[in-house]
Every structure is written in C-alpha cells, then in structure tokens.
Design an enzyme around this catalytic site. Structure first.
Site, PDB file in Angstrom:
ATOM      1  N   LYS A  94      60.669 -19.419 104.637  1.00  0.00           N
ATOM      2  CA  LYS A  94      61.936 -19.841 105.213  1.00  0.00           C
ATOM      3  C   LYS A  94      63.012 -18.887 104.713  1.00  0.00           C
ATOM      4  O   LYS A  94      63.040 -18.548 103.517  1.00  0.00           O
ATOM      5  CB  LYS A  94      62.263 -21.275 104.779  1.00  0.00           C
ATOM      6  CG  LYS A  94      61.258 -22.309 105.284  1.00  0.00           C
ATOM      7  CD  LYS A  94      61.386 -22.530 106.776  1.00  0.00           C
ATOM      8  CE  LYS A  94      60.520 -23.683 107.246  1.00  0.00           C
ATOM      9  NZ  LYS A  94      60.671 -23.927 108.712  1.00  0.00           N
ATOM     10  N   LYS A 132      54.878 -26.943 119.237  1.00  0.00           N
ATOM     11  CA  LYS A 132      54.642 -28.205 118.527  1.00  0.00           C
ATOM     12  C   LYS A 132      54.601 -29.263 119.618  1.00  0.00           C
ATOM     13  O   LYS A 132      55.623 -29.496 120.279  1.00  0.00           O
ATOM     14  CB  LYS A 132      55.798 -28.505 117.566  1.00  0.00           C
ATOM     15  CG  LYS A 132      55.931 -27.492 116.427  1.00  0.00           C
ATOM     16  CD  LYS A 132      57.193 -27.738 115.613  1.00  0.00           C
ATOM     17  CE  LYS A 132      57.310 -26.730 114.479  1.00  0.00           C
ATOM     18  NZ  LYS A 132      58.631 -26.763 113.816  1.00  0.00           N
TER      19      LYS A 132
HETATM   20 MG    MG Z   1      60.211 -23.175 112.702  1.00  0.00          MG
END
Ligand code: MG
Length: 379
Positions: free
Chosen positions: A172, A271
């Site tokens: 991240k 997703k």
């Molecule tokens: Mg992501």
C-alpha cells in the site's frame, strides 16, 4: 456453462444475517485507515434444506466506497430481501435483474447474489468454478502489505512473505510513502513481482511524481486516482510506462468497458463483491478475455467464506495474474472454515472443489465470533 441439472427455480424460504467480528492477526493499515477486526455479515439464503452462504465486504467507514457495514444491512433488509421473496428465481442471473432498479449498493446486492449462486451450486452438487468452465485447481497467491512504521519493518515483513513462497508482493502506498519504500524493496529483490496500491490517494497533479516509479519495473500501479476519475486515469496512463490497474473505479461491467475504451487502465482487479456479484464479475471476465486484458482477483480481508468465493472466480482462465489470495494465517489466528487456507509449496492456494464455493462456516466458531443474528422468513 451447463444447466443446473434439474435444480431450481429457487423459492427463497428465509434469509439470515449473522454479524461476525473476527480478530485480525495484526491491524491492517492503508490510505483508508486502520482495522483491528474483520467485521462482516455472513448472509445465508435458505430453501429446500440447503443454505447458500456469502460474506459481505463493506467496511465500517465509507472510505473504500460509500457503502458501509451499516448501509449494507439497511439496503439488504429493507430493499433487497423483500425483492428476493417476490417470486421464484429461475437462476442466479434473475437476482441481478430483480435488483437492477436499485441504484448502486453493489456490495449489498453481491452479498445476496453470491449466496444464491452458492445455493444453486450446493443444491446441484457442483463446484461454481467448474460450473463456469474453470479448469485451474490452484491459483497463484499474492500478498498485500499495509503501511508499516518504517522501511526496516517493511523489508522484514516482505522478507517473511517471500520466504513463505508468495508469488508477488503488493504494498500500500500514499503520498509520503511511495518512492522510498518501493526503491528499498526493488534494490533488495531485483526480480520480485512487485505491485503498488494507492487506494485513490493521488491526483493528476502528481503525474510527474508517479512517473518516477517507472524505472522500478512494477507489475502495476493500482488505483492511483479517485474512484470517479476515469478520464484522469486515462491521462495519467498516457504519461506512465507502469500499467495502471483499476479497483475502486470498476463497479460494473459498464465501468470496465468504459475504462478500457478510454485507456484508463491496462489491468483490472475484479472483486465480485465490489461489482454486484459473480454474474457481473463473469461478464467483466468475458470482456477482458475478448480484449486480452489481464485480470486478477482482489480481496477485502475476507474470512475463508469470502476467500473460497474469490478462489472460485480466480480459477477462471482470464485471471492470469496472482490474486490478493493469501493463506488464512495472513489475516486470522482462527478462520471460520475448515481446514484453513494454506499456501502450497508452489506458492498457490488450492481452489476448493466441493459444491458451491466449496466451504462451509464452522458452526462452533461462528457462534464464538458472532455478535448478532437476524432472520427473515418468506411472508
Ligand atoms: Mg486495491
């Protein structure tokens, strides 16, 4: 895709929502905040003695998307469950059609749509991945690293995952935590498959800064700009050699089509819970296969129930890149399913082969980690 061997139509008898709080091994920190528990609704669709389970993914605060744990409950209870009771469902695609009038709330829709798919798979005794034509028995596993306190901590964490056998590492990033950590990892592991996920924390004004990532040979840069910034992503992609992958921006097959037409990305993170369920996810898969766009399956810190669902999708041919599909131990001391997901010596996760998504929640552990439960019966 074959028919359901005489199963259905589904007349939903009851829908249950069990609220679960699973403690995370370590708090997960991103540009969006910090989580210590994975809190979700375990959704059950019940009929004919069969239950289809699915796991919700909306977070506590509207930081990843505008949906939250609370809004998902509100929409499911007041707007979606009544529509499920409106009559028999000829197949799982009928759920998407019945919810179409409700604007967005893809995660809420997905929680029920995926439970209905699971019900069909379990009632027919077929694995969903195989039903959709997937032949992959194992899926290459990648791991995500949140934002640590220091470069040294980052390097130690990545070292452990590389030794465990993960096939790629995604970190991240956010302004102030991007070039330096990525440079440190690249110099420690020149050949590592390394990705970066910004969770929408930059703007187009950062284009020149982000172009400095190009020499690091990242596999992709995920969601650098805002969820609604398809046009800006297209502008940014023209200025970067690094492929842009979109996550938050893609909430439907239409979004995927427009992003690809605009050149806003070269890779898509699918997703199923973000795009309204398995049906829309399979539509994106078909489009990507046709256009030769690589896909991978992301995660939302799911327990084994959501992980199994994601693995069924990731077993399809177009999911050519390693997913955010890690062993249970990456996130949880105890998972909801048996056995927990483990990394194989090949750096993969096995796709469960049982009916539906191939796993069931362990009732004892579910009772231990549940913080509430409600059930609605067909009127
Ligand atoms: Mg992501």
């Amino acid at each position: 895709m074959t028919a359901w061997a005489g199963v259905g139509p589904l007349r939903v008898e009851a829908v249950s929502l069990t609220e679960v709080a699973l403690p995370l091994v370590t708090p997960f920190v991103t540009a969006h905040g910090r989580e210590t528990h994975r809190r979700f609704w375990l959704v059950g669709v019940h009929a004919d003695g069969v239950t289809g389970w699915a796991e919700s993914v909306a977070q506590g605060e509207p930081l990843y998307s505008e949906e939250t744990h609370a809004t998902l409950h509100q929409v499911v209870v007041h707007h979606l469950v009544p529509r499920l009771f409106q009559g028999p469902l000829a197949d799982p695609a009928a759920v998407t059609a019945r919810f179409a009038a409700i604007r967005h709330h893809e995660m809420a829709k997905a929680s029920l749509e995926m439970a209905v798919w699971n019900w069909y798979g379990r009632a027919a005794g077929v694995s969903l991945g195989a039903h959709w034509g997937g032949t992959r028995l194992e899926v290459p596993a990648g791991v995500v690293v949140g934002i640590p306190a220091s470069i040294a901590e980052l390097v130690d964490t990545v070292q452990a995952y590389v030794e465990a056998g993960y096939q790629r590492v995604k970190i991240k990033i956010q302004p102030g935590w991007d070039l330096t950590p990525l440079q440190a990892l690249r110099s420690a592991w020149p050949a590592l498959a390394l990705w970066a996920d910004a969770n929408s924390s930059y703007t187009l004004a950062d284009a020149a800064h982000l172009a400095q990532l190009d020499p690091l040979n990242l596999g992709l840069l995920e969601q650098p700009l805002g969820p609604d910034d398809l046009v800006d992503h297209a502008t940014l992609q023209r200025r970067l050699a690094t492929p842009i992958c979109l996550d938050e921006s893609i909430r439907s097959p239409r979004d995927a089509r427009q992003a690809l037409q605009l050149g806003a990305c070269r890779v898509i993170n699918v997703k199923p819970a973000r795009v309204g369920g398995f049906g829309p996810a399979l539509a994106i898969h078909a489009m990507a296969c046709e256009q030769g766009v690589p896909l991978w399956c992301g995660g939302m810190l799911e327990s084994g129930v959501g992980r199994a669902a994601n693995l069924q999708l990731a077993s399809q041919a177009g999911f050519t890149l390693p997913g955010d599909l890690s062993a249970s131990a990456r996130y949880f001391h105890e998972d909801l399913v048996d056995p927990p997901f483990v990394l194989t010596p090949r750096g993969t996760l096995a796709v469960p082969t049982g009916p539906g998504i191939g796993v069931e929640p362990n009732r004892t552990r579910l009772q231990r980690f549940q913080v509430g439960a409600v059930e609605w019966h067909r009127p």
